[in-house]
Design an enzyme around this catalytic site. Structure first.
Site, PDB file in Angstrom:
ATOM      1  N   ASP A 180       4.739 -18.658  -8.726  1.00 28.17           N
ATOM      2  CA  ASP A 180       5.157 -20.010  -8.342  1.00 28.17           C
ATOM      3  C   ASP A 180       6.254 -20.526  -9.275  1.00 28.17           C
ATOM      4  O   ASP A 180       7.242 -21.105  -8.820  1.00 28.17           O
ATOM      5  CB  ASP A 180       3.949 -20.948  -8.379  1.00 28.17           C
ATOM      6  CG  ASP A 180       4.310 -22.363  -7.957  1.00 28.17           C
ATOM      7  OD1 ASP A 180       4.723 -22.550  -6.800  1.00 28.17           O
ATOM      8  OD2 ASP A 180       4.196 -23.273  -8.799  1.00 28.17           O
ATOM      9  N   ARG A 195      11.843  -0.690  -3.346  1.00 28.78           N
ATOM     10  CA  ARG A 195      12.926  -1.484  -2.786  1.00 28.78           C
ATOM     11  C   ARG A 195      14.174  -1.437  -3.665  1.00 28.78           C
ATOM     12  O   ARG A 195      15.301  -1.385  -3.186  1.00 28.78           O
ATOM     13  CB  ARG A 195      12.480  -2.942  -2.614  1.00 28.78           C
ATOM     14  CG  ARG A 195      13.509  -3.807  -1.909  1.00 28.78           C
ATOM     15  CD  ARG A 195      13.285  -5.305  -2.160  1.00 28.78           C
ATOM     16  NE  ARG A 195      11.945  -5.728  -1.809  1.00 28.78           N
ATOM     17  CZ  ARG A 195      11.577  -6.110  -0.597  1.00 28.78           C
ATOM     18  NH1 ARG A 195      12.444  -6.077   0.398  1.00 28.78           N
ATOM     19  NH2 ARG A 195      10.337  -6.507  -0.371  1.00 28.78           N
ATOM     20  N   LYS A 203       8.639 -13.446  12.248  1.00 32.49           N
ATOM     21  CA  LYS A 203       9.782 -12.667  12.706  1.00 32.49           C
ATOM     22  C   LYS A 203      10.031 -12.906  14.190  1.00 32.49           C
ATOM     23  O   LYS A 203       9.077 -13.096  14.965  1.00 32.49           O
ATOM     24  CB  LYS A 203       9.523 -11.169  12.517  1.00 32.49           C
ATOM     25  CG  LYS A 203       9.240 -10.731  11.100  1.00 32.49           C
ATOM     26  CD  LYS A 203       8.946  -9.240  11.034  1.00 32.49           C
ATOM     27  CE  LYS A 203       8.701  -8.784   9.603  1.00 32.49           C
ATOM     28  NZ  LYS A 203       8.399  -7.342   9.521  1.00 32.49           N
ATOM     29  N   LYS A 219       1.892 -12.360   4.566  1.00 36.01           N
ATOM     30  CA  LYS A 219       2.847 -11.850   3.583  1.00 36.01           C
ATOM     31  C   LYS A 219       2.035 -11.301   2.414  1.00 36.01           C
ATOM     32  O   LYS A 219       1.522 -12.049   1.590  1.00 36.01           O
ATOM     33  CB  LYS A 219       3.800 -12.944   3.105  1.00 36.01           C
ATOM     34  CG  LYS A 219       4.883 -12.427   2.147  1.00 36.01           C
ATOM     35  CD  LYS A 219       5.847 -13.535   1.750  1.00 36.01           C
ATOM     36  CE  LYS A 219       6.946 -12.993   0.850  1.00 36.01           C
ATOM     37  NZ  LYS A 219       6.417 -12.498  -0.427  1.00 36.01           N
ATOM     38  N   CYS A 251     -31.713 -17.498 -23.525  1.00 36.20           N
ATOM     39  CA  CYS A 251     -32.508 -17.999 -24.644  1.00 36.20           C
ATOM     40  C   CYS A 251     -33.899 -17.387 -24.574  1.00 36.20           C
ATOM     41  O   CYS A 251     -34.482 -17.256 -23.492  1.00 36.20           O
ATOM     42  CB  CYS A 251     -32.602 -19.529 -24.572  1.00 36.20           C
ATOM     43  SG  CYS A 251     -33.708 -20.246 -25.812  1.00 36.20           S
TER      44      CYS A 251
END
Length: 696
Positions: free
Chosen positions: A45, A145, A305, A124, A439
């Protein structure tokens, strides 16, 4: 990074050329670090916001654009490759709202001179894009890529990526493009293996996939998963297949990829969907966004798309992104922040639970200051230090969690986390024999929490016995265990307490009397048996029908209850033995030890269903939204009790195994998920009619 006030869109504003140049340097460095080894000083982000601020500045100052600016470049221009792509492997432009998408869609339709015939809407995936080249059906090469025109050869990873077969079902020659990622389970396993071999844990699944894909000659391998999102011909592909690939709609290509054995989103809760209008696109975006928290892998948006090849050709592509596709980005669910401290809290059963104190950070619309750390072993496994920059994940209603430290950001000033040597609540010793420390005094350590829980609305529902009153009773020495409320506490003792008049005393005594008639499931829940809660207590009570039946069960018999495995069964049986005295006293005090409508399992066939199973027999039911009509006054726990009285099984989450979703007013993500899975829906009124004989 130098920024000042936020701009009109909420982005950091770059006031001058110096701040702009520094922002370009920071973005370029973050991109290079990520694409080189899966690390970055910025979370996703923060990087997106920085690049958008750079783009805004460049739009306003076109004469000052630096040649190494990340805007308009694949991978921010930070990487290069030595294996040329036959067709550029581009990135996607982003939109961040329905309004922005509508504007983008209108510009696309103006460009092609007609309405887009159909849209393909898919998740995505949050991983690393690669091209997989198949020759005669065999996987021959993997290429990243890179800068879009050429990438890095990572063929050494062949055989380690699930969903990317070494051989297709047909001997075709082509390229499959898609995303390599790690699922949540793969990420946890990867960090376990990595730390066992002396490495720093990965910060998040995306970075883990990027780093793992490039790693060579490691002493270990960890699995990754591939999801295909494109098919295209290679120069050697025969003419007929080339024509088919170039002329097919995107949805048809994905169907063909799946037929050849390639993993695609079609196998998930969020398969690609083809729609015809912009409004339908926005609806699908909202649907996928609503399912995000339940997915076993990360998504950071939705890809939209133009589905038809003719529309794609008419739109063309720019230097960085195709003009016929866009990424609809979702709000970030993970951010980097600092681990300030670790608190050690003691629960009602004596479990000592660590909690991370964080430097406040906004994630998914809320400010996060705490995160779960599960147990001391979890801290050790993740290699956390005080002062660490940590990746924090939050999605939907899930409690924020720390995924891992961002180890490459360490300064050397970090400090070891000190584990408690004694119980932080009472100073007693600690039982460390299991992963969850406890405990040594067990539930007696935090008696106030234990009694307040037992008196709660969903347990014994003792009105007037809230936390403050319980503290008063404990400090006065009037109760030392749950049964004291019913066999030792007197009206005179209550009247002797501060702020207890006759009316409040009589009301509390009446509430205690009413609690004696609560069903076995609520009594069992009030005891706070480790490994159980409201739902599990109901299942145990309905299966065994009586407290005697529950107490007589060994671990093997306990495992016959749905949802109880071997380890949990062992804990429950041991807890019941530990609580034997309290159970005896509660029974002697007149509390109910039977479950209304339940039938004990037959001795000759303990797995046989009850003869009168009810209208919901065999159904798994989820309730969401606000109930109305006859169900309006029921709490969620009471709704679950109603479901199980009618023979069904209540659940808090929707899955492919859900039989029915009762969807009230304001039903959101769960309804969307149920619709996507084809789960039957019912309104509150319809459901009330189904279980009318069990209401009241």
């Amino acid at each position: 990074m130098t920024t000042t006030s936020a701009g009109p869109s909420g982005l950091p504003a770059l006031p001058d050329s110096t701040a702009y140049a520094e922002a370009v340097r920071d973005a370029r460095g973050a991109a290079a670090a990520y694409y080189d080894g899966g690390t970055s000083a910025l979370d996703d982000d923060a990087y997106d916001r920085l690049v958008r601020a750079i783009t805004v500045y460049e739009t306003e100052h076109p004469d000052e654009v630096l040649p190494d600016s990340p805007s308009g470049k694949v991978a921010g221009g930070a990487v290069e490759g030595d294996v040329p792509h036959t067709v550029p492997m581009l990135s996607l432009d982003n939109v961040f709202s329905g309004e922005e998408f509508t504007t983008w869609a209108a510009s696309l339709e103006r460009r092609i001179g007609r309405a887009v015939a159909s849209w393909n809407v898919s998740p995505k995936l949050d991983g690393l894009a690669i091209a997989a080249r198949y020759r005669e059906g065999r996987l021959a090469r993997l290429v990243t890529r890179g800068d879009g025109t050429a990438g890095e050869d990572v063929s050494h990873a062949i055989g380690t990526i699930e969903g990317l077969p070494d051989r297709l079902t047909e001997p075709v020659t082509l390229e499959v493009r898609g995303e390599v990622l790690m699922t949540a389970a793969q990420f946890e396993y990867a960090n376990e293996v990595r730390t066992e071999h002396g490495g720093d844990p990965f910060a998040n699944p995306r970075n883990a996939a990027a780093g793992t894909l490039r790693a060579k000659d490691r002493a270990y391998t960890v699995p990754m998963t591939f999801f295909g999102y494109g098919l295209l011909p290679l120069p050697e592909t025969d003419e007929a297949l080339t024509a088919a690939l170039q002329d097919s709609a995107h949805g048809a290509l994905m169907d063909r990829a799946a037929d050849w054995g390639v993993n695609t989103p079609a196998s998930t809760q969020v398969p690609g969907v083809v729609v015809t209008t912009v409004d339908q696109v926005v609806e699908q975006v909202e649907r996928i966004a609503g399912l995000r928290a339940d997915l076993p892998f990360g998504i950071d948006g939705i890809v939209v798309k133009a589905d038809l090849a003719a529309d794609q050709r008419a739109a063309g592509s720019g230097t960085r992104a195709p003009r016929w596709a866009v990424a609809f980005k979702l709000p970030a669910v993970e951010k980097i922040t600092r681990l300030l401290d670790v608190e050690w809290n003691v629960g009602r059963t004596g479990i000592i639970a660590p909690r991370a104190v964080l430097e406040p950070v906004e994630i998914d619309g809320s400010t996060v200051t705490y995160a779960t750390l599960h147990n001391p072993a979890d801290i050790t496994r993740r290699g956390l230090l005080l002062g660490d920059q940590v990746m924090v994940y939050k999605a939907g209603d899930i409690i924020p969690r720390i995924e891992a430290p961002v180890a490459h950001l360490r300064t050397g000033d970090e400090r070891e986390i000190v584990f408690p040597a004694e119980c932080p609540q009472c100073g007693s010793g600690i039982d460390t024999s299991e992963q969850r420390w406890r405990c040594e005094r067990g539930r007696n350590c935090h008696l106030v929490a234990s009694i307040a829980y037992a008196a709660g609305r969903d347990q014994l529902d003792i009105e007037g016995l809230g936390h403050t009153r319980v503290v008063q009773l404990v400090e006065a020495g009037l109760i030392t265990a749950l049964p004291d409320l019913f066999d030792r506490l007197t009206r005179e003792q209550l009247l002797g307490l501060e702020r207890m008049g006759e009316t409040s005393t009589d009301n509390l005594m009446a509430a205690l009397e009413a609690a004696r008639s609560q069903p076995l499931s609520r009594v069992l829940c009030a005891l706070g048996v480790r490994g159980t809660g409201r739902s599990m207590s109901r299942r145990i009570a309905r299966y065994f029908a009586t407290m005697d039946g529950i107490r007589a069960a060994d671990a093997e018999a306990m495992q016959r209850v749905d949802g109880i495995g071997a380890e949990k069964a062992r804990v429950i049986v041991a807890e019941l033995a530990e609580l034997a005295d309290q159970i005896d006293r509660l029974a002697a005090a007149g509390l109910s030890m039977t479950e209304p409508g339940a039938t004990p399992p037959a001795a000759d066939d303990p797995d046989a269903p009850a003869a009168d199973a009810g209208p919901l027999a065999g159904l798994k039911v989820v309730v969401t939204g606000a109930m109305t009509g006859p169900l309006q006054e029921l709490s969620r726990n009471q709704m679950n009790e109603l479901i199980e009285r009618a023979g069904g099984k209540s659940s808090g989450s929707v899955s492919k195994n859900t039989s029915l979703l009762v969807a009230g007013e304001g039903a959101g993500a769960k309804r969307a998920k149920a619709e996507s899975l084809g789960v039957r829906l019912a309104t509150p009124d319809e459901f009330a009619a189904m279980v009318a004989d069990f209401l009241g």
